[in-house]
Design an enzyme around this catalytic site. Structure first.
Site, PDB file in Angstrom:
ATOM      1  N   ASP A   1       0.823  -1.207   0.000  1.00 45.91           N
ATOM      2  CA  ASP A   1       0.000   0.000   0.000  1.00 45.91           C
ATOM      3  C   ASP A   1       0.857   1.256   0.000  1.00 45.91           C
ATOM      4  O   ASP A   1       0.621   2.193  -0.765  1.00 45.91           O
ATOM      5  CB  ASP A   1      -0.927   0.001   1.212  1.00 45.91           C
ATOM      6  CG  ASP A   1      -1.926  -1.142   1.180  1.00 45.91           C
ATOM      7  OD1 ASP A   1      -2.081  -1.766   0.116  1.00 45.91           O
ATOM      8  OD2 ASP A   1      -2.544  -1.412   2.231  1.00 45.91           O
TER       9      ASP A   1
ATOM     10  N   TYR B   1      -6.995 -11.003   9.444  1.00 47.35           N
ATOM     11  CA  TYR B   1      -5.803 -10.741   8.655  1.00 47.35           C
ATOM     12  C   TYR B   1      -4.589 -11.419   9.286  1.00 47.35           C
ATOM     13  O   TYR B   1      -3.798 -12.084   8.604  1.00 47.35           O
ATOM     14  CB  TYR B   1      -5.595  -9.229   8.558  1.00 47.35           C
ATOM     15  CG  TYR B   1      -4.592  -8.782   7.531  1.00 47.35           C
ATOM     16  CD1 TYR B   1      -4.996  -8.211   6.332  1.00 47.35           C
ATOM     17  CD2 TYR B   1      -3.223  -8.898   7.762  1.00 47.35           C
ATOM     18  CE1 TYR B   1      -4.078  -7.784   5.389  1.00 47.35           C
ATOM     19  CE2 TYR B   1      -2.294  -8.475   6.829  1.00 47.35           C
ATOM     20  CZ  TYR B   1      -2.730  -7.909   5.646  1.00 47.35           C
ATOM     21  OH  TYR B   1      -1.812  -7.491   4.720  1.00 47.35           O
TER      22      TYR B   1
END
Length: 383
Positions: free
Chosen positions: A173, A225
């Site tokens: 990201d 996650y």
């Protein structure tokens, strides 16, 4: 947004900022949960940005305010630590702390006032957090004269996310937000951090990438996650590999014998997703964007069935787009909510939008946010 941030700064602090920096959110075209496995990803920056206005101080205090909170957080530079930071301010202040781990002289740095505004939807899987981290990293690096290159600034943002925020994310990201160029994707090797900017050609071919924000919010610092990352690490250890980057399709037969079913499926997703990234980039170069649809479709199936990170709203967005002529569609981001993307010819945008809205309403789901995105430039100084 530049004006919004500068005005917000002036309202909070009673003076004009010394500068304004911005960084984009991102859409990951393909390559999900491969980044922390040292694999390949192919994101691009989107034309929605986080903006930070910065002003100097004559002491060693950092103050941070934002358009999305009524709170101003104040901390002395000597007190910066992962344990001292929490809430939304952990993102910008975590970057300030992480810069110290990469060479910034925080013992002698002067304080700053910061004001943050963002148009990247929060919780939509479009990396609103990395947009803020990247804008802050670029601003503080320049203001404090640290002189780090952009690949290193991506590591700064990742360290802040991992150590301060507590989300065990990879580097994709931040790298996308810092390295991207307009009308192009960033083909990133997450092991070496070698990045190749690949023209997408969507506009030239009359294609639109539509985002469907399901408005099902996810929280990466929570268990789902982290559990997926732990499974990947366990699978790599069992296979005698440093990471799943070193496991190929030819190894999957052995993996099926050695691993329990769940761990095997987690491993299979990462191995096949790495190959899909390579296939997408090759196909884009050789045949153009209209030919990449099958890889997007297969990626979603793998995330839904093997990695088990989709949700019914994401599946509905994907299947509805596919049924109404999309070239390809998949969920994007870490999963457990967030957004789906669909690539289609421009003329189908109103059709797909209408049908997705109708499908969500029929199921009684919350109305999604649907918007087109363009591949935008990475982090920059705006004024």
């Amino acid at each position: 947004m530049t004006t919004t941030a500068a005005q917000g700064f002036a309202e909070w602090y009673g003076r004009a900022p010394a500068g304004v920096w911005s960084a984009p959110g991102r859409v990951n075209l393909i390559g999900e949960h491969t980044d922390y496995n040292d694999g390949f990803v192919f994101p691009f920056a989107i034309d929605r940005r986080a903006v930070v206005a910065l002003g100097d101080r004559d002491d060693r205090v950092i103050r941070v305010a934002s358009s999305f909170s009524t709170e101003t957080v104040t901390i002395h530079l000597d007190e910066l630590s992962p344990e001292a930071l929490s809430g939304w301010s952990a993102y910008p202040l975590g970057v300030a702390w992480a810069l110290g781990r990469f060479g910034a002289d925080l013992e002698h740095a002067r304080g700053v006032d910061l004001y943050i505004a963002s148009e990247v939807p929060i919780g939509a899987g479009l990396s609103s957090s990395a947009a803020i981290e990247s804008a802050i990293a670029l601003a503080l690096d320049e203001h404090w004269g640290v002189g780090l290159d952009r690949a290193t600034l991506a590591k700064v943002g990742q360290l802040a996310e991992n150590r301060v925020v507590g989300a065990p994310t990879g580097i994709m990201d931040q790298a996308a937000s810092l390295l991207a160029e307009a009308d192009a994707g960033v083909f990133l090797d997450c092991r070496s951090l070698d990045a190749d900017v690949i023209p997408l050609g969507f506009r030239a071919d009359g294609l639109t990438l539509l985002v469907v924000d399901t408005r099902v919010e996810h929280a990466h610092a929570s268990g789902g996650y982290a559990a997926r990352r732990a499974s990947c690490e366990a699978g790599a250890r069992a296979l005698g590999a440093d990471s799943l980057r070193d496991v190929g399709s030819a190894d999957l037969g052995r993996a099926a014998e050695l691993l329990d079913d769940e761990t095997f499926r987690r491993v299979r997703h990462v191995v096949t997703e790495n190959q899909r990234v390579l296939d997408t980039v090759r196909t884009l170069r050789e045949h153009g964007p209209g030919a990449i649809g099958p890889f997007l479709d297969a990626s979603h199936v793998s995330m839904r069935d093997d990695f088990e990170i989709s949700v019914p709203e994401l599946d509905l967005a994907v299947t509805t787009a596919q049924a109404n002529g999309a070239i390809g569609a998949r969920m994007t981001g870490g999963g457990f909510g967030g957004s789906a993307i669909a690539l289609m010819v421009d003329a189908l945008v109103p059709v797909v939008t209408r049908e997705v809205l109708a499908a969500f309403a029929e199921r009684g789901y919350r109305e999604p946010g649907i918007f087109a995105v363009q591949a935008d430039q990475g982090a920059r100084r705006d004024s």
